[in-house]
Scaffold this motif. Structure first.
Motif, PDB file in Angstrom:
ATOM      1  N   HIS A 141     -17.664 -22.320  -1.093  1.00  0.00           N
ATOM      2  CA  HIS A 141     -17.488 -22.548  -2.534  1.00  0.00           C
ATOM      3  C   HIS A 141     -18.318 -23.774  -2.879  1.00  0.00           C
ATOM      4  O   HIS A 141     -18.021 -24.871  -2.375  1.00  0.00           O
ATOM      5  CB  HIS A 141     -16.018 -22.799  -2.860  1.00  0.00           C
TER       6      HIS A 141
ATOM      7  N   LEU B 253      -2.409 -23.766   0.107  1.00  0.00           N
ATOM      8  CA  LEU B 253      -3.600 -23.553  -0.714  1.00  0.00           C
ATOM      9  C   LEU B 253      -3.489 -24.244  -2.074  1.00  0.00           C
ATOM     10  O   LEU B 253      -4.440 -24.886  -2.542  1.00  0.00           O
ATOM     11  CB  LEU B 253      -3.819 -22.030  -0.873  1.00  0.00           C
TER      12      LEU B 253
ATOM     13  N   TYR C 181      -8.982 -29.816  -6.234  1.00  0.00           N
ATOM     14  CA  TYR C 181     -10.335 -29.237  -6.289  1.00  0.00           C
ATOM     15  C   TYR C 181     -10.756 -29.011  -7.755  1.00  0.00           C
ATOM     16  O   TYR C 181     -11.871 -29.348  -8.160  1.00  0.00           O
ATOM     17  CB  TYR C 181     -10.273 -27.953  -5.473  1.00  0.00           C
TER      18      TYR C 181
ATOM     19  N   SER D 142      -9.070 -18.559  -5.712  1.00  0.00           N
ATOM     20  CA  SER D 142      -7.939 -19.292  -6.279  1.00  0.00           C
ATOM     21  C   SER D 142      -6.602 -18.780  -5.717  1.00  0.00           C
ATOM     22  O   SER D 142      -6.595 -18.115  -4.680  1.00  0.00           O
ATOM     23  CB  SER D 142      -7.984 -19.266  -7.808  1.00  0.00           C
TER      24      SER D 142
ATOM     25  N   HIS E 100     -11.240 -12.785  -1.496  1.00  0.00           N
ATOM     26  CA  HIS E 100     -10.338 -13.509  -0.605  1.00  0.00           C
ATOM     27  C   HIS E 100      -9.097 -12.631  -0.443  1.00  0.00           C
ATOM     28  O   HIS E 100      -8.506 -12.193  -1.450  1.00  0.00           O
ATOM     29  CB  HIS E 100      -9.922 -14.837  -1.220  1.00  0.00           C
TER      30      HIS E 100
ATOM     31  N   GLU F  43      -5.428 -14.693   3.317  1.00  0.00           N
ATOM     32  CA  GLU F  43      -5.433 -16.120   3.672  1.00  0.00           C
ATOM     33  C   GLU F  43      -3.967 -16.570   3.655  1.00  0.00           C
ATOM     34  O   GLU F  43      -3.422 -16.922   4.694  1.00  0.00           O
ATOM     35  CB  GLU F  43      -6.271 -16.920   2.666  1.00  0.00           C
TER      36      GLU F  43
ATOM     37  N   ASP G  72     -16.036 -22.854   3.948  1.00  0.00           N
ATOM     38  CA  ASP G  72     -15.130 -22.725   2.790  1.00  0.00           C
ATOM     39  C   ASP G  72     -15.346 -23.860   1.771  1.00  0.00           C
ATOM     40  O   ASP G  72     -16.081 -23.661   0.809  1.00  0.00           O
ATOM     41  CB  ASP G  72     -13.669 -22.662   3.255  1.00  0.00           C
ATOM     42  N   ASP G  73     -14.680 -24.990   1.977  1.00  0.00           N
ATOM     43  CA  ASP G  73     -14.803 -26.135   1.061  1.00  0.00           C
ATOM     44  C   ASP G  73     -15.035 -27.382   1.923  1.00  0.00           C
ATOM     45  O   ASP G  73     -14.122 -28.197   2.127  1.00  0.00           O
ATOM     46  CB  ASP G  73     -13.511 -26.293   0.244  1.00  0.00           C
TER      47      ASP G  73
HETATM   48  N1  HPA Z   1      -8.992 -19.936  -1.117  1.00  0.00           N
HETATM   49  C1  HPA Z   1      -8.849 -19.504  -2.370  1.00  0.00           C
HETATM   50  N2  HPA Z   1      -9.520 -20.018  -3.375  1.00  0.00           N
HETATM   51  C2  HPA Z   1     -10.391 -20.987  -3.130  1.00  0.00           C
HETATM   52  C3  HPA Z   1     -10.585 -21.460  -1.866  1.00  0.00           C
HETATM   53  C4  HPA Z   1      -9.841 -20.908  -0.786  1.00  0.00           C
HETATM   54  O1  HPA Z   1      -9.944 -21.288   0.396  1.00  0.00           O
HETATM   55  N3  HPA Z   1     -11.525 -22.419  -1.960  1.00  0.00           N
HETATM   56  C5  HPA Z   1     -11.892 -22.501  -3.242  1.00  0.00           C
HETATM   57  N4  HPA Z   1     -11.210 -21.633  -3.968  1.00  0.00           N
END
Ligand code: HPA
Ligand code: ZN
Length: 336
Positions: A19, A57, A64, A170, A197, A200, A278-279
């Motif tokens: 991202h 999350l 974020y 998200s 996604h 997760e 990922d981030d």
């Molecule tokens: N999961 C879901 N949404 C997200 C993520 C994540 O790891 N990173 C940024 N948006």
């Protein structure tokens, strides 16, 4: 003795789950806040880093989205993306398929055209200066409603030539893929690839829905698919790519300990796993650090590392000819 992390760093590789807003390092966050005269709820860079403790999350997402408020001009998006491309190239990334979240910006009055212009400009610079190719994947925020997502796809239409795919990110729990069937039908009609996604935090059913209802080309994360043997069999039979993110999984408590990370189990089950960051500004490192962290914990073999890296190209949206060229380069680097 884990040495494969160093081996992984020097292999050419693709990153498929990144991202771009999640690559915003605190130093750049403060620089952009100053440039745009935006107040941050933190006194300094150290305080930002100290706040990066998450137990799920949503804890991460709250901070974020706060950080992303400093991104206003096309120059900001350019600087953000170029900083990522430079870090990725240092880890051997030669191709990156990056997510961006237009709704995070358009709802603050930043036009989607400004976001895309900045990212495209950085892509061009990265190609020339670093020899790194890249593609853009527009992510829809799943906590918003489907009509908002469809409106975003409509806003993106003038910029279609710059886009490769659509994704879904998200807050996962409570926002199943089934909520976005019409949006994904529209994305496919626009000629875009699709990813989502799934698995997760969400249950295996969300992965089934991503496959059956959204007809995705890749699953982002997919960890919880392992709870369902029939789903594992389906993913393996289809050669479905999973974009796995080890440090993210640890930071967001998707796994309790890196030693318990399912990456090797995924490979042993015949799943097409890849390693991604990922981030990276929030989770402790870029793709090289992700390889090192799983290798330290699982003591991956060179053969396993090579499979993960090959999967990053075969799971990419590059043409067959480009994939073949990259696989030759991987083979050459393995024996070098
Ligand atoms: N999961 C879901 N949404 C997200 C993520 C994540 O790891 N990173 C940024 N948006
Ligand atoms: Zn992600």
């Amino acid at each position: 003795m884990p040495i494969a992390g160093d081996f992984a760093r020097r292999l050419p590789k693709a990153e498929l789950h990144l991202h771009i807003e999640g690559s915003l390092e605190p130093e750049l966050m403060f620089a952009l806040a100053r440039r745009n005269r935006i107040a941050l709820p933190f006194p300094n860079v150290e305080a930002v880093r100290a706040a990066y403790e998450f137990s799920r999350l949503q804890d991460f997402l709250d901070i974020y989205y706060q950080g992303a408020r400093v991104l206003v001009t096309d120059e900001d998006f350019h600087d953000l993306a170029l900083a990522y491309f430079r870090k990725a190239a240092a880890d051997g990334v030669v191709h990156a398929e990056i997510f961006f979240d237009p709704q995070t910006h358009t709802e603050r009055g930043v036009p989607i055209g400004v976001v895309i212009a900045g990212l495209v400009s950085a892509q061009k610079t990265a190609a020339v200066e670093l020899g790194l190719t890249s593609k853009l994947i527009l992510c829809l925020l799943r906590h918003l409603d489907e009509d908002a997502g469809i409106a975003t796809l409509r806003e993106a239409e003038p910029y279609l030539e710059h886009l490769t795919g659509v994704g879904l990110d998200s807050s996962e729990l409570g926002h199943p893929p089934s909520k976005f069937v019409r949006a994904y039908d529209r994305a496919r009609a626009m000629g875009l690839k699709t990813v989502a996604h799934a698995g997760e935090e969400g249950p295996p059913e969300y992965v089934w829905e991503a496959l059956d209802l959204l007809k995705v080309d890749r699953i982002d994360h997919g960890n919880r698919a392992l709870e369902d043997p029939a789903l594992v069999a389906r993913l393996a039979a289809e050669g479905m790519t999973l974009t796995v993110c080890p440090l993210s999984n640890l930071k967001l408590c998707v796994v309790d300990d890196m030693a318990l990370h399912p990456l090797r189990r995924m490979l042993d089950l015949g799943l097409k796993a890849t390693v991604n960051s990922d981030d990276p500004a929030f989770f402790g490192g870029y793709v090289g650090a992700n390889f090192t962290a799983v290798d330290d914990a699982l003591d991956l073999t060179p053969a396993e590392i090579t499979t993960l890296v090959r999967n990053s190209f075969t799971g990419s949206f590059l043409s067959e000819a480009q994939v073949s060229k990259h696989l030759v380069a991987v083979d050459n680097a393995v024996v070098a």
